[in-house]
Design a protein around this motif. Structure first.
Motif, PDB file in Angstrom:
ATOM      1  N   ARG A 352       0.828  -1.215   0.000  1.00 43.08           N
ATOM      2  CA  ARG A 352       0.000   0.000   0.000  1.00 43.08           C
ATOM      3  C   ARG A 352       0.855   1.254   0.000  1.00 43.08           C
ATOM      4  O   ARG A 352       0.392   2.326  -0.406  1.00 43.08           O
ATOM      5  CB  ARG A 352      -0.929  -0.001   1.216  1.00 43.08           C
ATOM      6  CG  ARG A 352      -0.251   0.348   2.541  1.00 43.08           C
ATOM      7  CD  ARG A 352      -1.171   0.181   3.724  1.00 43.08           C
ATOM      8  NE  ARG A 352      -0.639   0.784   4.929  1.00 43.08           N
ATOM      9  CZ  ARG A 352       0.293   0.248   5.707  1.00 43.08           C
ATOM     10  NH1 ARG A 352       0.807  -0.937   5.393  1.00 43.08           N
ATOM     11  NH2 ARG A 352       0.714   0.878   6.787  1.00 43.08           N
ATOM     12  N   THR A 353       2.119   1.163   0.454  1.00 43.60           N
ATOM     13  CA  THR A 353       3.019   2.318   0.456  1.00 43.60           C
ATOM     14  C   THR A 353       3.862   2.373  -0.814  1.00 43.60           C
ATOM     15  O   THR A 353       4.665   3.294  -0.979  1.00 43.60           O
ATOM     16  CB  THR A 353       3.957   2.275   1.676  1.00 43.60           C
ATOM     17  OG1 THR A 353       4.853   1.155   1.561  1.00 43.60           O
ATOM     18  CG2 THR A 353       3.176   2.152   2.976  1.00 43.60           C
ATOM     19  N   GLN A 355       2.392   1.320  -4.145  1.00 35.31           N
ATOM     20  CA  GLN A 355       1.559   1.490  -5.327  1.00 35.31           C
ATOM     21  C   GLN A 355       0.249   2.175  -4.959  1.00 35.31           C
ATOM     22  O   GLN A 355      -0.388   1.823  -3.963  1.00 35.31           O
ATOM     23  CB  GLN A 355       1.250   0.124  -5.949  1.00 35.31           C
ATOM     24  CG  GLN A 355       0.517   0.192  -7.270  1.00 35.31           C
ATOM     25  CD  GLN A 355       0.198  -1.183  -7.800  1.00 35.31           C
ATOM     26  OE1 GLN A 355      -0.389  -2.009  -7.105  1.00 35.31           O
ATOM     27  NE2 GLN A 355       0.582  -1.458  -9.050  1.00 35.31           N
ATOM     28  N   SER A 356      -0.149   3.160  -5.744  1.00 33.03           N
ATOM     29  CA  SER A 356      -1.444   3.804  -5.522  1.00 33.03           C
ATOM     30  C   SER A 356      -2.560   2.890  -5.996  1.00 33.03           C
ATOM     31  O   SER A 356      -2.349   1.955  -6.779  1.00 33.03           O
ATOM     32  CB  SER A 356      -1.514   5.132  -6.280  1.00 33.03           C
ATOM     33  OG  SER A 356      -1.651   4.899  -7.674  1.00 33.03           O
ATOM     34  N   LYS A 385      -8.639  -1.364  -0.771  1.00 33.82           N
ATOM     35  CA  LYS A 385      -8.321   0.040  -0.558  1.00 33.82           C
ATOM     36  C   LYS A 385      -9.335   0.929  -1.278  1.00 33.82           C
ATOM     37  O   LYS A 385      -9.691   2.000  -0.784  1.00 33.82           O
ATOM     38  CB  LYS A 385      -6.908   0.400  -1.014  1.00 33.82           C
ATOM     39  CG  LYS A 385      -6.571   1.834  -0.588  1.00 33.82           C
ATOM     40  CD  LYS A 385      -5.151   2.267  -0.834  1.00 33.82           C
ATOM     41  CE  LYS A 385      -4.967   3.719  -0.369  1.00 33.82           C
ATOM     42  NZ  LYS A 385      -3.612   4.223  -0.638  1.00 33.82           N
ATOM     43  N   THR A 449      -0.001   7.255  -1.804  1.00 34.20           N
ATOM     44  CA  THR A 449       0.222   5.988  -1.090  1.00 34.20           C
ATOM     45  C   THR A 449       0.171   6.170   0.429  1.00 34.20           C
ATOM     46  O   THR A 449       0.575   5.282   1.171  1.00 34.20           O
ATOM     47  CB  THR A 449       1.588   5.384  -1.484  1.00 34.20           C
ATOM     48  OG1 THR A 449       2.624   6.328  -1.220  1.00 34.20           O
ATOM     49  CG2 THR A 449       1.609   5.004  -2.959  1.00 34.20           C
TER      50      THR A 449
END
Length: 583
Positions: A352-353, A355-356, A385, A449
């Motif tokens: 998650r940090t 790739q958007s 997400k 991100t």
């Protein structure tokens, strides 16, 4: 004459359908091709690999078929009569994406069995079925041809392949939702399956969603009839949306039973099934009609890229469980537990940090459906997400007095006429409804991100998001995802980025044998003698070699979160919460 398909059982025990395609007025060099993917499932699946024994003729004359690529053939026609092509389709895929056939049941999607007549896609298409075993029924949402048995018609090829077929002996129920007929068929259920409860609960889901999208304008529902097709298996879960139906797979044990004990609410498995049903039904609006601009004209021969799956899959994932609480099928506390599971799934994904969620949408074709041991470290799910982006946006709109996400969806629907949209359309509607600040927040949440500001947003609704006070299990604390191994019972599936296990040199595929000299078949058993924060020796096997590594149990491991109702919330927060969960 129309372009016509005749589908019949060639050999149920060999899992073979026989298809006869009739093309009136073929081109001199008529191309025929099979889709390489099915809309709604973003992976090139090469359905043509299951075709065989292709033959073509015009009248009594054999027509040469030349294969041009993996899924395309060209017929050399002479203009004298219709082109008739026959072929076999091997059908032994138990998923909702392809085709299946045995002596008990049949199932197929048009993308797996219906060759596309290139250049003629916009013409009417018909499909007929051959003789079926005694007692077999047929379920599909495709309109039937009046006066003909086992015959259906579609306005074009796109509609033809958007109506799956289920065949066999199945349970069949009906209900009306907002005046629209709905049908539900179930194959493979255990005796004692409570079909009446399923119908009653699904009706509540459908009525809640129709009200969400259309309010009092129930006559605007974009389908005249809807069909749910569920196949119950020993262990399965999944669904695929279509314009007026959905194909579903679920575990038999998750279906409601007539002898189920009352009290304590529905079982977890049944709630998961209702959430799946809710998800696929919501897609009837959000992706089948309101859809990415890139999907306005589908290309069946290759990937169709979009950066908007965070909206079309993620926002649908937000509403699937939210509709359950709004429909009265679960209570607020149960919903918040489901929400916490989603939050923990995202927080437990180091990707998650990296790739958007917009990038994850674009990469779905090569990443989401091709998971490996590094997937959690390199990408984030546009489902989960994306659902949290929807949650954050909904809460921000409501807390700021700017309406709700429900309002935004209806505005998008009206603005587009229930058609194709781009990200600019979404942002424009957010900006018009709530102003620049929330529109800018949405852009940051989708293309950045950073973690979403869920705790302060939820607090305004009398809901608390906080770390779980209990200590995490050893495997989770070390950053390991494990499964049963062939020798030791513990095999590493994934090592999370930046974790204690990664620092110690543990790798995916390792079999974990012992902790401090004690044999373990479940890694968490070692918590009986290894204290949190302590160092210990881990014995493992990699590529047939025994290795020893020193591992440090983190003193402050990441903890999952809990989401609960705040019993001390002020009246204003409680009012916001009720409007959100019980509108």
């Amino acid at each position: 004459m129309t372009i016509a398909y005749h589908v019949e059982i060639a050999d149920a025990h060999a899992h073979l359908w026989r298809v006869t395609l009739t093309v009136p007025r073929p081109a001199p060099l008529q191309r025929l091709s099979l889709p390489v993917w099915i809309p709604g499932s973003y992976l090139v699946r090469e359905f043509a690999r299951h075709l065989s024994a292709l033959e073509a003729r015009q009248g009594t004359r054999a027509v040469a078929l030349t294969q041009l690529d993996k899924a395309t053939w060209q017929a050399a026609c002479d203009g004298r009569g219709a082109l008739v092509v026959t072929y076999l389709v091997y059908a032994f895929d138990t998923s909702v994406r392809a085709a299946y056939l045995d002596a008990e049941r049949g199932f197929f999607n048009g993308t797996s069995v219906c060759l596309r007549v290139e250049g003629r896609e916009e013409e009417p298409h018909t499909l007929t079925l051959g003789a079926l075993p005694r007692g077999w029924q047929v379920a599909t949402a495709m309109p039937a041809q009046p006066g003909k048995a086992r015959a259906w018609t579609a306005a074009d090829y796109h509609e033809l392949v958007d109506h799956p077929f289920t065949l066999g002996r199945f349970w069949h129920g009906r209900f009306d939702a907002a005046g629209v007929p709905h049908e539900f068929v179930v194959t493979g259920a255990w005796p004692g399956f409570d079909g009446e409860r399923l119908l009653a609960d699904v009706k509540k889901i459908c009525e809640a969603q129709i009200a969400l999208w259309h309010g009092r304008r129930r006559r605007d529902v974009p389908f005249a009839r809807y069909v749910f097709m569920l196949h119950a298996t020993e262990d399965g879960y999944g669904g695929l949306e279509h314009r007026a139906s959905t194909a579903l797979i679920a575990s038999r044990r998750d279906l409601p039973r007539k002898d189920a004990p009352s009290g304590n609410g529905p079982a977890d498995g049944y709630v998961n099934l209702l959430g799946l049903i809710s998800h696929e039904y919501f897609h009837t609006w959000n992706v089948k009609r309101l859809r990415p601009a890139e999907f306005a004209r589908l290309d069946y021969a290759r990937e169709n890229y979009t950066s908007l799956l965070w909206f079309f899959e993620g926002f649908t994932s937000y509403y699937d469980d939210l509709v359950l609480v709004r429909a009265g099928l679960i209570d607020e506390a149960r919903y918040l537990k489901l929400l916490a599971k989603t939050v923990n799934g995202v927080l437990g994904t180091p990707g998650r940090t990296v790739q958007s969620v917009a990038q994850a949408s674009f990469d779905a074709w090569v990443k989401y459906y091709r998971c490996d041991e590094n997937t959690p470290n390199a990408t984030v799910s546009y489902y989960t997400k994306g659902a949290l982006v929807a949650l954050a946006l909904d809460l921000a709109l409501r807390a700021g007095g700017h309406g709700s996400l429900d309002d935004l969806l209806r505005r998008l629907w009206q603005r587009s006429g229930g058609g194709a949209i781009g990200e600019a359309d979404i942002v424009d509607v957010v900006r018009a409804q709530a102003g620049d600040a929330i529109a800018d927040d949405l852009h940051h949440w989708v293309h950045g991100t950073d973690d979403l500001p869920l705790a302060p947003l939820l607090a305004r609704f009398g809901v608390t998001l906080a770390p779980d006070a209990s200590a995490p299990a050893l495997a989770a604390a070390l950053g390991l995802r494990v499964s049963e191994g062939p020798v030791s019972g513990v095999q590493v599936k994934t090592v999370l980025r930046g974790s204690a296990a990664e620092r110690a040199g543990v790798a995916a595929g390792d079999e974990l044998i012992a902790v401090d000299g004690w044999r373990v078949r479940r890694l968490d058993d070692a918590q009986a003698w290894v204290a949190p924060g302590a160092r210990f020796e881990l014995l493992l096997v990699r590529d047939q070699r025994v290795r020893r590594v020193d591992v440090q149990w983190p003193a402050q491991p990441a903890r999952p979160v809990q989401i609960t109702l705040d019993a001390q919330a002020p009246a204003a927060a409680v009012a916001l919460r009720r409007a959100w969960l019980r509108p």
